[in-house]
Design a protein around this motif. Structure first.
Motif: not given
Lengths: 207, 207, 207
Positions: A21-45
């Protein structure tokens, strides 16, 4: 799949949705979505595993969470336009991901026999650093430092609830549930009803 | 010096130039230039080495990259005023450094026998995190999240090209070349001709 | 407690005060104060320990620094309103914490037998990354990149002074003192009297 692995995956999924959703607010492409989704999902662990020297890092040992994060990115890419307010949904999904990730972090640290303060810290780190990385990379004011909202406090209380319940009843499921319910209740109450601890108030300028 | 070490050093050099250019935009002193050049040049590979638990980190094992980064900082400190537009040069040098660093990251991960998804991730991480750290510390909107420009996508495609070519021909040189050419072509085409994947478009407000 | 442990704790305490002051500027609650104080106080040493693969990280091995950071957070939460300018106090406490943390970083690296460039880098990293993390998370322009102020330069000179004195006299106490005095003198002189190295000056626009 154990209940515990399911929890891990659930935290990854929900945090990945917020990253996308953060990527959508930056109007990224699909790979940008996957990058930011992975960074958020895996960053804390990942921060938790580096600090505890758990080796290999959880998503290198088993890349399923990567797949989940990418799936969440695809889902959001094609459906986010259906949402009324992406920022509201992001904030609430983040409120849902936080407790699950805190529970996962507490359990991982307590498995490796850490002391009480370290278990609490690892719960907080696992819960908070994914969203923090998301907000920093997306160049937004971190949710974590918004005035008057419980965030780290909710994480700490949830982690504490885990330890208290685990000490009193020999049931890990109950401890995990207590952690998640307490943390989510505080965060949600803060967002919905303005619950909060007293915040620092600067002295008013002298008249 | 092998071709591969030369590649590593080349990525360090070009990223260091971009870090020093970022320092020039903040009007730092020479040591500030060296700090930001080193952070940019070594950041991506350091993240990769920490994630893979490669020990010691590459620039602790051999401090040559540190020397290269400091040399680049000195060069830029005394010559940046000759450039017409430092931001344009920074963006294009970053576009040149990205493919080389992706290649170095992919090779390092594939040497340690990682699975395909992890090799791809390590290519992306090595390529992207140096520039991301530079932009965050310099308090700029990261190049990586600029709307409508291929960045992570170029890194991923380059890393993928490496794996495909390596599987079909037993030549590492060819695989590295395929990675660098593909990644640079996509990034340069994006900057110069506006190539891009469809980006997320929010729903227009209802009339 | 040895003099050296006292130094470590002193760096943690003073950096924690700056983190808590940053939290007061964001009007966080007490737990937010403790989070930002701990991140600032432990961040630099944690980066150093991860890079050097020192295991466990210092505050996991001995959680006293965590306690110090939380104590500093409580102190600032209840007294910050007494200060005339929290930003000025933050900047000067940061100037005091930097030299102590540089000394702690240099000593930790030189204990593990690192080469001269790595010892210098570890001094800089330990000194600079705590404050950098504080400023990034608090969404402020990092103190480290403010134009015309010595920061990384002061850290580097202090670390260099340690190595020079240690090579000439066999006294660690003297080397630590030289590091702290040199680094603080440069940083303080920069803040108070505008001392600085020449900074990069862009070419004036052609008339």
């Amino acid at each position: 799949m154990t209940v515990l692995t399911a929890l891990d995956y659930a935290a990854v999924l929900v945090f990945a949705l917020t990253g996308a959703l953060a990527a959508s607010r930056k109007q990224l492409d699909l790979v940008g979505f996957a990058f930011l989704a992975s960074l958020t999902a895996l960053g804390g662990g990942t921060v938790r595993d580096l600090l505890l020297d758990r080796n290999p890092v959880f998503w290198i040992a088993d890349p399923t969470p990567l797949g989940i994060a990418c799936g969440a990115a695809v889902l959001v890419f094609f459906t986010a336009h259906l949402l009324e307010s992406r920022q509201t949904v992001l904030t609430w999904l983040d409120a849902l991901a936080l407790p699950i990730a805190v529970a996962a972090g507490v359990r991982a640290a307590s498995e490796t026999g850490q002391s009480v303060p370290i278990v609490l810290i690892m719960g907080i780190a696992t819960g908070c650093f994914g969203g923090l990385l998301r907000d920093i990379v997306a160049n937004e004011v971190p949710l974590l430092i918004r005035t008057g909202k419980l965030y780290v406090t909710a994480a700490l209380t949830g982690a504490g609830a885990y330890l208290v319940v685990e000490a009193l009843w020999p049931s890990e499921a109950l401890a995990l549930a207590a952690c998640i319910v307490t943390c989510f209740a505080l965060r949600a109450g803060s967002l919905r009803y303005g619950w909060g601890l007293p915040v620092y108030k600067p002295r008013p300028p002298r008249g």
